[in-house]
Write a protein that holds these residues in place. Structure first.
Motif, short mmCIF file in Angstrom:
data_model
loop_
_atom_site.label_atom_id
_atom_site.label_comp_id
_atom_site.label_asym_id
_atom_site.label_seq_id
_atom_site.Cartn_x
_atom_site.Cartn_y
_atom_site.Cartn_z
N PRO A 1 -4.90 4.72 -1.43
CA PRO A 1 -5.92 4.25 -0.49
C PRO A 1 -5.42 3.02 0.28
N LEU A 2 -5.73 2.99 1.57
CA LEU A 2 -5.33 1.86 2.41
C LEU A 2 -6.47 0.87 2.53
N ARG A 3 -6.18 -0.29 3.14
CA ARG A 3 -7.25 -1.25 3.41
C ARG A 3 -8.22 -0.64 4.42
N LYS A 4 -9.44 -1.15 4.42
CA LYS A 4 -10.49 -0.56 5.24
C LYS A 4 -10.11 -0.48 6.72
N HIS A 5 -9.47 -1.53 7.27
CA HIS A 5 -9.17 -1.52 8.70
C HIS A 5 -8.02 -0.56 9.05
N LEU A 6 -7.30 -0.04 8.06
CA LEU A 6 -6.24 0.92 8.31
C LEU A 6 -6.66 2.37 8.03
N GLU A 7 -7.73 2.53 7.29
CA GLU A 7 -8.17 3.88 6.92
C GLU A 7 -8.62 4.65 8.14
N ARG A 8 -8.42 5.96 8.09
CA ARG A 8 -8.82 6.86 9.15
C ARG A 8 -9.65 7.98 8.55
N ASP A 9 -10.46 8.60 9.37
CA ASP A 9 -11.27 9.73 8.91
C ASP A 9 -10.53 11.06 9.03
N ASP A 10 -9.42 11.06 9.78
CA ASP A 10 -8.76 12.33 10.07
C ASP A 10 -7.48 12.56 9.28
N TRP A 11 -7.35 11.96 8.07
CA TRP A 11 -6.19 12.27 7.23
C TRP A 11 -6.32 13.69 6.74
N PRO A 12 -5.30 14.46 6.61
CA PRO A 12 -3.92 14.20 7.01
C PRO A 12 -3.75 14.34 8.53
N VAL A 13 -2.78 13.58 9.07
CA VAL A 13 -2.50 13.63 10.50
C VAL A 13 -1.22 14.42 10.74
N GLU A 14 -1.13 14.98 11.93
CA GLU A 14 0.05 15.77 12.29
C GLU A 14 1.06 14.88 13.01
N ALA B 1 9.44 20.85 14.62
CA ALA B 1 8.76 20.93 13.33
C ALA B 1 7.58 19.97 13.31
N LYS B 2 6.53 20.35 12.58
CA LYS B 2 5.34 19.52 12.46
C LYS B 2 5.05 19.28 10.99
N VAL C 1 1.02 6.51 12.22
CA VAL C 1 1.88 6.29 11.07
C VAL C 1 2.14 4.79 10.97
N TYR C 2 1.84 4.22 9.83
CA TYR C 2 2.00 2.79 9.60
C TYR C 2 3.33 2.52 8.90
N ALA C 3 4.04 1.51 9.35
CA ALA C 3 5.31 1.13 8.71
C ALA C 3 5.03 0.54 7.34
N GLY C 4 5.90 0.86 6.39
CA GLY C 4 5.78 0.30 5.04
C GLY C 4 4.77 0.99 4.15
N VAL C 5 4.14 2.03 4.63
CA VAL C 5 3.16 2.77 3.84
C VAL C 5 3.83 4.03 3.30
N GLU C 6 3.61 4.31 2.04
CA GLU C 6 4.16 5.52 1.43
C GLU C 6 3.24 6.70 1.74
N TYR C 7 3.83 7.77 2.24
CA TYR C 7 3.06 8.95 2.63
C TYR C 7 3.40 10.14 1.76
N THR C 8 2.44 11.04 1.65
CA THR C 8 2.64 12.32 1.01
C THR C 8 2.66 13.38 2.11
N ILE C 9 3.65 14.24 2.07
CA ILE C 9 3.73 15.33 3.05
C ILE C 9 2.92 16.49 2.51
N CYS C 10 1.84 16.81 3.21
CA CYS C 10 0.95 17.89 2.77
C CYS C 10 1.54 19.25 3.12
N SER C 11 2.09 19.37 4.32
CA SER C 11 2.73 20.62 4.72
C SER C 11 3.76 20.33 5.79
N LEU C 12 4.73 21.21 5.88
CA LEU C 12 5.82 21.09 6.84
C LEU C 12 6.01 22.46 7.48
N THR C 13 5.80 22.52 8.81
CA THR C 13 5.84 23.79 9.53
C THR C 13 6.88 23.71 10.63
#
Length: 114
Positions: A43-56, A34-35, A1-13
Motif C-alpha cells: 500500500p502507498l501513502r494516501k496522496h500516491l494511491e490511485r483507484d485504477d490499479w493495475p495500470v498499463e 509489449a504492454k 509509475v513512481y520511482a523507488g516503488v516496488e511493483y508487481t507485474i500482473c500480466s505481460l502481453t
C-alpha cells in the motif's frame, strides 16, 4: 509509475496479444509494443494511491530501467557505503591539516610546538 516503488507485474502481453512471463530472451522486434499491467507491491501513502490499479505501461518506453528488489537494495547499499566512506575520507584529510587548540596560558606555547 513512481520511482523507488516496488511493483508487481500482473500480466505481460506482447503486441500480438500473446501473454508471456518475461521479455527476457525475446528478440527486440517482439518486445516492442509489449504492454504490462502493474500495481504496487504494498500500500502507498494516501496522496500516491490511485483507484485504477493495475495500470498499463509500455515496459520499453515508460520505464527506462527495471531493477529487481535485490539489485535495487544492493545498489543502495554500495552507494551508501561509498558516500559514507567519502565523508570519512574528507573528515580525515581535514583533521590532518586543521587543528583546533585552546592554550590557557602563554607558558604552554612550547608544548604545542613540534
Amino acid at each position: 509509475v513512481y520511482a523507488g516503488v516496488e511493483y508487481t507485474i500482473c500480466s505481460l502481453t506482447l503486441a500480438n496479444s500473446s501473454n508471456v512471463e518475461s521479455l527476457e530472451g525475446l528478440p527486440l522486434e517482439e518486445r516492442i509494443g509489449a504492454k504490462a499491467l502493474i500495481k504496487p507491491a504494498y500500500p502507498l501513502r494516501k496522496h500516491l494511491e490511485r483507484d485504477d490499479w493495475p495500470v498499463e505501461v509500455l515496459p520499453l518506453e515508460d520505464v527506462p530501467l527495471w531493477l529487481s528488489k535485490e539489485t535495487y537494495e544492493a545498489g543502495t547499499a554500495v552507494g551508501t557505503l561509498f558516500f559514507s566512506g567519502s565523508i570519512l575520507a574528507v573528515a580525515a584529510v581535514i583533521a590532518f591539516f586543521v587543528r583546533f587548540a585552546y592554550v590557557p596560558s602563554e607558558s604552554m606555547y612550547p608544548a604545542l610546538l613540534p
